[in-house]
Design an enzyme around this catalytic site. Sequence first.
Site, PDB file in Angstrom:
ATOM      1  N   GLY A 645      26.141  18.159  10.691  1.00  0.00           N
ATOM      2  CA  GLY A 645      25.525  17.405  11.772  1.00  0.00           C
ATOM      3  C   GLY A 645      26.574  16.881  12.725  1.00  0.00           C
ATOM      4  O   GLY A 645      27.759  16.840  12.421  1.00  0.00           O
ATOM      5  N   GLY A 647      27.076  14.239  16.538  1.00  0.00           N
ATOM      6  CA  GLY A 647      26.524  13.330  17.526  1.00  0.00           C
ATOM      7  C   GLY A 647      27.628  12.864  18.445  1.00  0.00           C
ATOM      8  O   GLY A 647      28.746  13.386  18.411  1.00  0.00           O
ATOM      9  N   LYS A 651      31.422  14.139  13.964  1.00  0.00           N
ATOM     10  CA  LYS A 651      30.721  15.072  13.083  1.00  0.00           C
ATOM     11  C   LYS A 651      30.509  14.475  11.696  1.00  0.00           C
ATOM     12  O   LYS A 651      31.193  13.528  11.304  1.00  0.00           O
ATOM     13  CB  LYS A 651      31.499  16.378  12.957  1.00  0.00           C
ATOM     14  CG  LYS A 651      31.539  17.195  14.240  1.00  0.00           C
ATOM     15  CD  LYS A 651      32.184  18.555  14.007  1.00  0.00           C
ATOM     16  CE  LYS A 651      32.132  19.403  15.278  1.00  0.00           C
ATOM     17  NZ  LYS A 651      32.710  20.750  15.054  1.00  0.00           N
ATOM     18  N   LYS A 666      31.260  10.867   7.514  1.00  0.00           N
ATOM     19  CA  LYS A 666      31.099  10.715   8.954  1.00  0.00           C
ATOM     20  C   LYS A 666      32.472  10.519   9.583  1.00  0.00           C
ATOM     21  O   LYS A 666      33.145   9.532   9.336  1.00  0.00           O
ATOM     22  CB  LYS A 666      30.203   9.519   9.257  1.00  0.00           C
ATOM     23  CG  LYS A 666      29.892   9.351  10.725  1.00  0.00           C
ATOM     24  CD  LYS A 666      28.851   8.270  10.899  1.00  0.00           C
ATOM     25  CE  LYS A 666      28.503   8.106  12.356  1.00  0.00           C
ATOM     26  NZ  LYS A 666      27.481   7.080  12.539  1.00  0.00           N
ATOM     27  N   ASP A 762      18.013  -0.521  15.517  1.00  0.00           N
ATOM     28  CA  ASP A 762      17.732   0.858  15.924  1.00  0.00           C
ATOM     29  C   ASP A 762      16.831   1.550  14.902  1.00  0.00           C
ATOM     30  O   ASP A 762      17.092   2.675  14.474  1.00  0.00           O
ATOM     31  CB  ASP A 762      19.033   1.639  16.094  1.00  0.00           C
ATOM     32  CG  ASP A 762      18.853   2.893  16.961  1.00  0.00           C
ATOM     33  OD1 ASP A 762      17.854   2.949  17.706  1.00  0.00           O
ATOM     34  OD2 ASP A 762      19.701   3.789  16.905  1.00  0.00           O
TER      35      ASP A 762
END
Length: 956
Positions: A645, A647, A651, A666, A762
């Site tokens: 994944g 963002g 990564k 992460k 969030d």
Amino acid sequence: MGSAIWSLLLVVFIQIYIVAPTTDFGDSTALKSLVAEWENVPPSWVGGDPCGDGWVGISCTDSRVTSIILPSMNLVGRLSGDISTLSELQQTSMFRDLSYNQGLTGSLPASIGNLKNLTNLILVGCGFNGPIPDSIGSLSQLRFLSLNSNGFTGRIPPSIGNLSNLVWLDLADNHLEGPIPVSNGSTPGLDMLIHTKHFHFGKNKLSGQIPFQLFSSDMTLIHLLFESNELTGSLPSTLGLVQTLEVVRFDNNSLNGHLPLNLNNLSRVQYLFLSNNKLTGPLPDLTGMNSLNTLYLGNNSFDLADVPSWFRALRALTTLRMEHTQLRGQVPASIFELPNLQTVVLKGNQLNGTLEIGPSFSNQLKTIDLQYNSITGFDDGRRSYKFDIILVDNPVCTATETRSTYCKLPQSNSGPLYSTPPSKNCLPVSCSSDQISSPTCKCAHPYTGTLLFGGISFSDFRTSTPYEILKRQLMQFFQSHQLPVDSVSLSDPRMDLFEYHLLDLAVFPYGQSSFNRTGIFMIAFVLSNPTFRAPRELFGPYTFIGDNYEHFSDEPANSKKSSIAIKIGAAAGASLLLLLLVLAGTYAYRQKKRAERATKESNPFAHWDSKKSSGSIPQLKGARCFSFEELKKYTNNFSEANDIGSGSYGKVYKGTLPTGELIAIKRAQQGSVQGGLEFKTEIELLSRVHHKNVVSLLGFCFERGEQMLIYEYVPNGSLSDSLSGKSGIRMDWTRRLKIALGAARGLAYLHKLANPPIIHRDIKSSNILLDERLNAKVADFGLSKPMGDSERGHVTTQVKGTMGYLDPEYFMTQQLTEKSDVYSFGVLMLEIVTARKPIERGKYIVREVRLAMDKTKSLYNLQEILDASIGFAATPKGLEMFVDLAMSCVEESGADRPTMSEVVKEIENIMQLAGMNPNVESASSSATYEEATKGGSLHPYSDDSSAYSGAFPAPR
């Protein structure tokens, strides 16, 4: 001896004269005061001579500082009152683009009124707060005043009425309250601003009636924006005297009474927004508004016998919205003949008869929405229309149980939204993770931001023509101003809750991969100033909010030398050598100490001793420090095969510990790395969070300039994937209830039992992950806010979150509370039962449910909205109670919402009503699920899945 002393004094005097600063002493002192107050100032801000040493963003004339322009420089700090000593300052736009420097906070000093020569005061998008000082009315030369998108409170200073040269006045998107000030005897007011062309006051808390004195025929207003306030009373008839108006917005207030008949005089108005008020009476004939292209009148209580026949005279009209306005009678086919018409929304009225579109309808039509009316027939003329016709919840659909397309809601996002395509003369290239391919197929770091338009004259976001025109005009503008721009990109058009049209802008550098600081502040300055004009025929008034820029190119060193200084320095060498050595030694010592402090701040882990207790070591509970080499080994050298994944933060990699346990790592990319102290604080916070419904932090790595967080691996992706069908997991009613309960329990734990309590900020479906038994786990604490003992009521902070889930009370007040999470969770509950995104095609799920909801009918009349895969053969037990609970969570006022502990209890009651034990964990026994996961083939992060891209805390 005497002559030798005089010679030495002469040499010293000449030396001092040569190196004496060219900047006025008072101006230099004021700028140094800013340096002391601010962090992240440009690297060129060194030395004692701002004008002579070429400080970026500082312009001087004859030793006096005349301009400070520093947008998007990531500045942090407060505005010193010493700014008032810069008496020759003519314009300052640094603070606004410091707006793009959100770290600039505190109040605006009253001494700013001493800057008598100031022409531009632009502080957009900063973190300034407190009242706007009344002294601002002393800036008699001011032409542009933009304080929008801050946190200013209190009333509008009446003294602004003294600014007779003002052209642009923008105080929108703050927390201003009280009445609109007008002149009264010796007291000035806004009615005195007859030369001002722009009144931007939207998204505040202004209250009271609109004074009739505010408007006159002498005014030259073009934009009049008072949307999303708390104004009451009626629109004054004097509004019709301002015949220069082009944009009028009073939507989302509490206005009542009749509309003035002389609105018809406003022949130049293109955008008229009066929706979401309490307006009554007849609708005046607006035939004279022959420039009108967008008309919003919905959610009012007009007294209308029929659809007004004069609509057909509005030849420029592109968008007509009159939902819930008590319209009656038959829809005249002549409306659809308007040549530019694209969207007609007349839902929620009392329209009846047979709908006829006629043979001569506009070829621009995209949508005709007539939901929730009493239309009994539809004469389609045996045509196959290429636009959406929506007759859901009309007798023509319910009586005949027709399966025609117009009796169903159209598929959302049936085509891709606009994004600037690459040039026809190049092929797109693959760039490194921290660069983007430009429209001219070059890898670079663009300057980015968001354009917010107060109105648009088109309805289809997928059409390319208006965006191509805007892009072309932007490039022409940049080139005509000789700015270092290679190309621009526009993408992701969308509508926010305030009916503003949002568009992402990326500006790419010319001749290099990054902008230098001068390039950034020049681009941001012309966008933040009302210098660029978007094409009026397509776009209304706009605001630009720029992002901080993180990739400044190396600035060339100043190689200019003074030959005179070199010669005199050599001549004085013997006499000054000792002094220079002493000064150099002192400077080196101070620099060493400063470097040691900087190292300690940037790497608070540098002096760890795992065998000793140290105040610099994070107080960890269950999390460990991993070495870079360990994580490299566990991920097979961070191989592409283990990339699961990505963002904006970087990564996420899957890793395998020696024990066989899977982990998610992460890894922050370079542009997302935060300060060492902030990273340490985040680790300490997350390491204290331990709950079965919250994703666990296992450890971290802080080596080689890397910042990595290590989490438990959650194998079944996000709730968002499952609701969309992406994961292949069947989401029956039982499973949805258990997932909702697990997420609620995790959030309740954060609010009440975590130490310190945490507001997530969030909550959304992509941040709820599902483990191997489909138990919900709350993830992604990148925006979370801990609550100290002194902050139990609320925390005043910059608004962050995800549009659609964002608490409107928090959005308006910037006061974050636990109830802000409750609102987001309510939206999540509606997403669980509808499988719809919170905002689709401009429709907000909360509003849609609220409008359609009828408790006197089965399933509350929500069959068209609820996810059919739940199954409605028999009403799912507890579903209506679930919807009731969701709607209580999304109440406008936080005080009216339940706590998360109360939400947990209520969901437990619903499960018991449905015959379920709320204390039994989920089981993965679904045939659909077992088939989908057989052989381990289901991988929530494979291919285009992004379950972890945003599902873990992003370094702040």
